[in-house]
Design a protein around this motif. Structure first.
Motif, PDB file in Angstrom:
ATOM      1  N   TRP A   1       0.829  -1.211   0.000  1.00 38.03           N
ATOM      2  CA  TRP A   1       0.000   0.000   0.000  1.00 38.03           C
ATOM      3  C   TRP A   1       0.862   1.259   0.000  1.00 38.03           C
ATOM      4  CZ3 TRP A   1      -0.796   4.402   2.858  1.00 38.03           C
ATOM      5  CH2 TRP A   1      -1.939   5.144   2.512  1.00 38.03           C
ATOM      6  N   ASP A   2       0.447   2.236  -0.813  1.00 39.31           N
ATOM      7  CA  ASP A   2       1.061   3.555  -0.808  1.00 39.31           C
ATOM      8  C   ASP A   2      -0.041   4.594  -0.942  1.00 39.31           C
ATOM      9  OD1 ASP A   2       0.515   4.203  -3.662  1.00 39.31           O
ATOM     10  OD2 ASP A   2       2.047   2.705  -4.111  1.00 39.31           O
ATOM     11  N   PRO A   3       0.249   5.858  -0.611  1.00 39.60           N
ATOM     12  CA  PRO A   3      -0.807   6.883  -0.578  1.00 39.60           C
ATOM     13  C   PRO A   3      -1.033   7.609  -1.899  1.00 39.60           C
ATOM     14  CG  PRO A   3       1.177   7.771   0.381  1.00 39.60           C
ATOM     15  CD  PRO A   3       1.499   6.341   0.025  1.00 39.60           C
ATOM     16  N   ARG A   4      -0.771   6.969  -3.039  1.00 38.29           N
ATOM     17  CA  ARG A   4      -1.038   7.623  -4.321  1.00 38.29           C
ATOM     18  C   ARG A   4      -2.516   8.011  -4.385  1.00 38.29           C
ATOM     19  NH1 ARG A   4       0.799   3.595  -8.795  1.00 38.29           N
ATOM     20  NH2 ARG A   4       2.363   3.051  -7.228  1.00 38.29           N
ATOM     21  N   PRO A   5      -2.855   9.128  -5.023  1.00 44.55           N
ATOM     22  CA  PRO A   5      -4.239   9.633  -4.957  1.00 44.55           C
ATOM     23  C   PRO A   5      -5.264   8.780  -5.687  1.00 44.55           C
ATOM     24  CG  PRO A   5      -2.908  10.996  -6.404  1.00 44.55           C
ATOM     25  CD  PRO A   5      -1.959  10.065  -5.716  1.00 44.55           C
ATOM     26  N   ASP A   6      -4.840   7.978  -6.679  1.00 46.54           N
ATOM     27  CA  ASP A   6      -5.810   7.191  -7.438  1.00 46.54           C
ATOM     28  C   ASP A   6      -5.081   6.116  -8.231  1.00 46.54           C
ATOM     29  OD1 ASP A   6      -4.672   8.742  -9.554  1.00 46.54           O
ATOM     30  OD2 ASP A   6      -6.244  10.241  -9.309  1.00 46.54           O
ATOM     31  N   VAL A   7      -5.873   5.233  -8.823  1.00 46.11           N
ATOM     32  CA  VAL A   7      -5.337   4.223  -9.731  1.00 46.11           C
ATOM     33  C   VAL A   7      -5.471   4.809 -11.127  1.00 46.11           C
ATOM     34  CG1 VAL A   7      -5.551   1.850 -10.579  1.00 46.11           C
ATOM     35  CG2 VAL A   7      -6.002   2.375  -8.163  1.00 46.11           C
ATOM     36  N   ARG A   8      -4.381   5.290 -11.689  1.00 48.45           N
ATOM     37  CA  ARG A   8      -4.430   6.093 -12.896  1.00 48.45           C
ATOM     38  C   ARG A   8      -5.063   5.364 -14.082  1.00 48.45           C
ATOM     39  NH1 ARG A   8      -1.871  10.662 -14.490  1.00 48.45           N
ATOM     40  NH2 ARG A   8      -2.051  12.265 -12.913  1.00 48.45           N
ATOM     41  N   GLU A   9      -4.769   4.072 -14.231  1.00 47.43           N
ATOM     42  CA  GLU A   9      -5.286   3.336 -15.387  1.00 47.43           C
ATOM     43  C   GLU A   9      -6.803   3.173 -15.326  1.00 47.43           C
ATOM     44  OE1 GLU A   9      -2.906   2.561 -13.078  1.00 47.43           O
ATOM     45  OE2 GLU A   9      -2.263   0.553 -13.633  1.00 47.43           O
ATOM     46  N   ALA A  10      -7.379   3.348 -14.142  1.00 49.06           N
ATOM     47  CA  ALA A  10      -8.811   3.124 -13.962  1.00 49.06           C
ATOM     48  C   ALA A  10      -9.637   4.406 -14.062  1.00 49.06           C
ATOM     49  CB  ALA A  10      -9.072   2.451 -12.607  1.00 49.06           C
ATOM     50  N   LEU A  11      -8.999   5.555 -14.273  1.00 46.39           N
ATOM     51  CA  LEU A  11      -9.753   6.807 -14.345  1.00 46.39           C
ATOM     52  C   LEU A  11     -10.707   6.784 -15.534  1.00 46.39           C
ATOM     53  CD1 LEU A  11      -7.009   9.469 -13.524  1.00 46.39           C
ATOM     54  CD2 LEU A  11      -8.788   8.571 -12.012  1.00 46.39           C
ATOM     55  N   PRO A  12     -11.978   7.157 -15.338  1.00 41.36           N
ATOM     56  CA  PRO A  12     -12.951   7.091 -16.441  1.00 41.36           C
ATOM     57  C   PRO A  12     -12.585   7.951 -17.644  1.00 41.36           C
ATOM     58  CG  PRO A  12     -14.063   7.357 -14.322  1.00 41.36           C
ATOM     59  CD  PRO A  12     -12.597   7.551 -14.066  1.00 41.36           C
ATOM     60  N   VAL A  13     -11.831   9.040 -17.433  1.00 40.69           N
ATOM     61  CA  VAL A  13     -11.502   9.936 -18.533  1.00 40.69           C
ATOM     62  C   VAL A  13     -10.518   9.302 -19.508  1.00 40.69           C
ATOM     63  CG1 VAL A  13      -9.540  11.052 -17.384  1.00 40.69           C
ATOM     64  CG2 VAL A  13     -10.872  12.335 -19.063  1.00 40.69           C
ATOM     65  N   LEU A  14      -9.759   8.323 -19.062  1.00 41.14           N
ATOM     66  CA  LEU A  14      -8.698   7.750 -19.887  1.00 41.14           C
ATOM     67  C   LEU A  14      -9.268   6.876 -20.991  1.00 41.14           C
ATOM     68  CD1 LEU A  14      -5.576   7.416 -20.194  1.00 41.14           C
ATOM     69  CD2 LEU A  14      -5.805   5.334 -18.819  1.00 41.14           C
ATOM     70  N   GLY A  15      -8.858   7.159 -22.237  1.00 41.90           N
ATOM     71  CA  GLY A  15      -9.289   6.355 -23.366  1.00 41.90           C
ATOM     72  C   GLY A  15      -8.657   4.973 -23.360  1.00 41.90           C
ATOM     73  N   ASP A  16      -8.991   4.183 -24.366  1.00 38.62           N
ATOM     74  CA  ASP A  16      -8.529   2.796 -24.447  1.00 38.62           C
ATOM     75  C   ASP A  16      -7.764   2.615 -25.755  1.00 38.62           C
ATOM     76  OD1 ASP A  16      -8.321  -0.054 -24.676  1.00 38.62           O
ATOM     77  OD2 ASP A  16      -9.987  -0.231 -23.262  1.00 38.62           O
TER      78      ASP A  16
END
Length: 487
Positions: free
Chosen positions: A445-460
């Motif tokens: 565990w680390d205190p990163r603010p979010d899981v970047r790959e899972a952000l809804p704004v990110l395309g595929d």
């Protein structure tokens, strides 16, 4: 008849079992897989076809905005025009006028400051009008420090260099790749800052400061000055090597038996030969020298997993490509001369990238390879698109992105919102069954603010491929193309 305890145990195992993923069942359109396709609005070919890609290569160059390389590319969201002229004009405090984008045919460019504060000033609250003022506001200095503005004080060229753009005659190979394969005009630097945080995001989706060796939970979010290599000019004299205690993608790859390499071009690196320097006279770079562009040796999990040998010289990349021994995942980083980081020559960088791509296309694994080419940050150069605000770290300003593969869609401009996080997501979807760099799931565990790959704004990135058709033949290009660039 099974006992009640046995039945409950079986039910518990069923509930605890992982859900079916596309990677686990690439050719089996189960209900779970179909549901995932529907959620992502992906065709079955895109969903299941990703596993035709056995080798992912990320080529990361340096310091160019989208508009400075592809601002006049047909069909792209490039430099705005109105009535036949550029519709944007950026204030120049030195002259009291404003500067419109102009065709800059120089092979060497200057660029501008490109640290965290410079990004804020350039974007200027989404007005995108601070580029010239920010460049003029810094004293002259040399080297790779993100606060530098190169030779601007001498006027060779002037501070308005940041408003210059190159076109297809200047960049024939890059534009040929864009016309033939996929150009991404919505690719943003994942963090609003400079090279070191970007290269940390490239391999780990985070940038942090960890004061000493210890658990990942001890790290603190930082995209301006994470742990700096001791030979970099901004590190205090006598600084110890940094500790990158949080989890990077190689940890998941190693744990799942997925091969990887990080290839480093021998030459110069953006660190300082003198530990007490305030500006950076480049020192020698190799796969054995940790630094701004080669941060993996400082990651605790890389050392603990005994994976330092996977950081290799660029000659090993050419050998692997020619012999058909490419790993599943490759990162390729330049040296100073071929990086395109000002004052390096644009033409030299383009030739270097062409040689890398030609090596893959000439080898036996081309038909199962996806190559992603991008630039780590904007380098102070103008771009007109305000970056989306996704969290406290970014996104940063827009950079070019290319997708080159026998399965890449043909001659397409991808308008999805993307960042370099999408490369990690693609690797995870292809090789790790969709597992993410999630501190709540990896046991570190680390205190990163979010899981970047899972952000809804990110395309595929799967949308940039057409796996329903026969793979295309290689397109070998000259590494010394005719160009209109001038010294």
């Amino acid at each position: 008849m099974p006992s009640l305890a046995t039945a409950f145990a079986a039910l518990a195992l069923l509930l605890a079992a992982p859900s079916v993923s596309l990677a686990q069942n690439p050719g089996d359109p189960t209900a779970a897989a179909q549901a995932e396709c529907a959620r992502e609005a992906l065709s079955p070919s895109q969903c299941y076809g990703i596993h035709n890609i056995k080798h992912v290569i990320v080529i990361m160059q340096e310091n160019r905005s989208f508009d400075t390389y592809f601002g006049t590319f047909p069909g792209a969201n490039g430099l705005p025009r109105r009535n036949g002229r550029f519709a944007v004009c950026v204030p120049d405090p030195a002259s009291g006028r404003c500067v419109r984008p102009f065709h800059d045919r120089h092979d060497r460019n200057v660029g501008g400051p490109h640290g965290q504060q410079a990004e804020l000033e350039d974007a200027d609250g989404a007005r995108m009008d601070g580029f010239v003022a920010e460049t003029e506001g810094y004293g002259n200095c040399g080297g790779y420090d993100p606060g530098c503005r190169g030779r601007c004080a001498q006027g060779v060229p002037a501070c308005t260099d940041v408003m210059g753009y190159h076109d297809g005659a200047d960049l024939p190979n890059y534009w040929r790749y864009a016309r033939t394969y996929v150009l991404q005009d919505g690719m943003f630097e994942p963090n609003a800052s400079w090279s070191l945080p970007e290269h940390l995001f490239l391999v780990s989706e985070w940038s942090a400061f960890c004061g000493k060796p210890g658990p990942p939970s001890s790290c603190v979010n930082s995209t301006d000055e994470p742990g700096l290599p001791p030979d970099f000019g901004r590190a205090p004299p006598g600084s110890p090597p940094p500790n990158y205690n949080w989890t990077d993608l190689t940890y998941l790859l190693h744990r799942n038996g997925v091969s990887w390499r990080y290839y480093v071009s021998t030459g110069t690196e953006p660190d300082c030969a003198n530990d007490n320097a305030t500006t950076c006279a480049p020192r020698t770079q190799s796969s054995r020298t940790p630094g701004i562009w080669n941060p993996l040796p400082y990651f605790e999990d890389v050392r603990r997993d005994k994976q330092l040998g996977n950081i290799q010289p660029i000659q090993s990349f050419y050998a692997a490509a020619g012999a058909g021994r490419l790993p599943a995942v490759s990162w390729v980083v330049p040296n100073g001369a071929v990086s395109e980081h000002p004052p390096a020559r644009v033409s030299v960088g383009q030739s270097y990238v062409t040689r890398l791509i030609d090596a893959v296309m000439s080898g036996p694994q081309w038909k199962s390879t996806a190559i992603f080419v991008s630039w780590d940050d904007w380098g102070g150069f103008y771009d007109h698109v305000p970056p989306p605000a996704v969290d406290q770290n970014g996104y940063g300003l827009r950079v070019p992105g290319l997708v080159i593969s026998p399965y890449a869609r043909r001659g397409v401009v991808d308008h999805q919102i993307l960042s370099h996080d999408a490369y990690v997501k693609f690797v995870e979807d292809d090789f790790l069954g969709g597992e993410r760099l999630d501190p709540n799931a990896d046991g570190r565990w680390d205190p990163r603010p979010d899981v970047r790959e899972a952000l809804p704004v990110l395309g595929d990135l799967r949308r940039d491929f057409d796996f329903s058709r026969k793979p295309s033949r290689p397109m070998l290009l000259s590494a010394t193309p005719k160009t209109d660039l001038v010294p």
